[in-house]
Design a protein around this motif. Structure first.
Motif, PDB file in Angstrom:
ATOM      1  N   ARG A  86       9.992  24.425 -44.682  1.00 13.83           N
ATOM      2  CA  ARG A  86       8.609  25.396 -44.368  1.00 13.83           C
ATOM      3  C   ARG A  86       8.021  24.558 -43.152  1.00 13.83           C
ATOM      4  O   ARG A  86       7.249  25.217 -41.852  1.00 13.83           O
ATOM      5  CB  ARG A  86       7.726  25.426 -44.797  1.00 13.83           C
ATOM      6  CG  ARG A  86       6.791  25.798 -45.273  1.00 13.83           C
ATOM      7  CD  ARG A  86       5.316  25.597 -46.229  1.00 13.83           C
ATOM      8  NE  ARG A  86       5.714  26.054 -47.291  1.00 13.83           N
ATOM      9  CZ  ARG A  86       6.194  25.640 -48.795  1.00 13.83           C
ATOM     10  NH1 ARG A  86       5.298  23.939 -48.158  1.00 13.83           N
ATOM     11  NH2 ARG A  86       7.069  25.505 -49.327  1.00 13.83           N
ATOM     12  N   GLY A  87       8.550  23.068 -42.870  1.00 12.10           N
ATOM     13  CA  GLY A  87       7.836  22.046 -41.968  1.00 12.10           C
ATOM     14  C   GLY A  87       8.994  22.154 -40.490  1.00 12.10           C
ATOM     15  O   GLY A  87       8.104  22.964 -39.681  1.00 12.10           O
ATOM     16  N   LEU A  88       9.837  22.186 -40.616  1.00 10.83           N
ATOM     17  CA  LEU A  88      10.691  22.737 -39.317  1.00 10.83           C
ATOM     18  C   LEU A  88      10.336  24.454 -39.428  1.00 10.83           C
ATOM     19  O   LEU A  88      10.508  24.464 -38.017  1.00 10.83           O
ATOM     20  CB  LEU A  88      12.338  22.972 -40.010  1.00 10.83           C
ATOM     21  CG  LEU A  88      13.477  23.298 -39.103  1.00 10.83           C
ATOM     22  CD1 LEU A  88      13.320  21.885 -37.550  1.00 10.83           C
ATOM     23  CD2 LEU A  88      14.762  23.100 -39.720  1.00 10.83           C
ATOM     24  N   ALA A  89      10.127  25.237 -39.634  1.00  7.41           N
ATOM     25  CA  ALA A  89      10.123  26.783 -39.300  1.00  7.41           C
ATOM     26  C   ALA A  89       8.580  27.133 -38.595  1.00  7.41           C
ATOM     27  O   ALA A  89       8.573  27.640 -37.664  1.00  7.41           O
ATOM     28  CB  ALA A  89      10.712  27.433 -40.578  1.00  7.41           C
ATOM     29  N   LEU A  90       7.860  26.329 -39.334  1.00  8.30           N
ATOM     30  CA  LEU A  90       6.593  25.779 -38.646  1.00  8.30           C
ATOM     31  C   LEU A  90       6.530  25.666 -37.120  1.00  8.30           C
ATOM     32  O   LEU A  90       5.923  25.781 -36.151  1.00  8.30           O
ATOM     33  CB  LEU A  90       5.323  25.458 -39.859  1.00  8.30           C
ATOM     34  CG  LEU A  90       4.845  26.759 -40.585  1.00  8.30           C
ATOM     35  CD1 LEU A  90       4.130  25.120 -42.133  1.00  8.30           C
ATOM     36  CD2 LEU A  90       4.500  26.904 -40.086  1.00  8.30           C
TER      37      LEU A  90
END
Length: 182
Positions: free
Chosen positions: A34-38
């Motif tokens: 989720r962090g990478l995608a954001l």
């Protein structure tokens, strides 16, 4: 040929270090992905200097990994700015149905209102395209990184499990009898 070998060796080391760092990060695979995608989503916007701040802010709001969000914003860097934002502009222009050709007739811009109108249309098309492409890139990054991180974690568990199996098969060392024991 030697340069290619050195480059190959360097890239291999870099990928191993990246693998170790991701594996050492705390959190569930969903949290990390989720962090990478954001971060990738924020990196698709043309707000130079604010992309990392946007990515980390999104990670705080949506509970993603903050460091990976900051790293994900580097999808747009000085080498990729022009192709990414040109593509985003063209997608935004296509989806919004903009008919006016941009920057074709500079002689028609006679007043500041004309310039602002062209600039506003450009900004709207660019930001809409960035939002669409950022959303698609973020979703695909989330799905791909989630799969990769889960695979890496499974491999790590298998390696630890195999080490435990091997160590359980080795018989314990016998203690030598000390003098005086019978």
């Amino acid at each position: 040929m030697r340069r290619f070998k050195l480059l190959y060796r360097y890239c291999g080391r870099w990928l191993r270090r990246l693998y170790r760092r991701v594996m050492a990060m705390k959190g569930t695979p969903e949290y990390l992905a989720r962090g990478l995608a954001l971060g990738v989503f924020a990196g698709c916007f043309p707000f130079f200097g604010l992309q990392i701040l946007m990515g980390v802010s999104f990670a705080v709001v949506f509970r993603g990994h903050k460091l990976l969000a900051a790293a994900g914003t580097w999808v747009s860097n000085p080498l990729t700015y022009v192709p990414i934002f040109l593509f985003n502009y063209k997608i935004g222009r296509l989806l919004l149905g903009s008919q006016q050709p941009l920057f074709e007739d500079w002689g028609s811009l006679h007043s500041i209102e004309d310039i602002l109108a062209v600039g506003a249309e450009f900004a709207i098309c660019l930001l809409f395209g960035c939002c669409v492409i950022g959303t698609m890139s973020g979703i695909s990054t989330y799905l791909a990184s989630l799969k990769i991180i889960r695979h890496w974690r499974k491999q790590q568990v298998k390696q630890v499990w195999n080490l435990h199996k091997i160590s359980s098969k080795i018989p314990p060392k016998r203690r030598k009898q000390e003098l005086g024991e019978s």
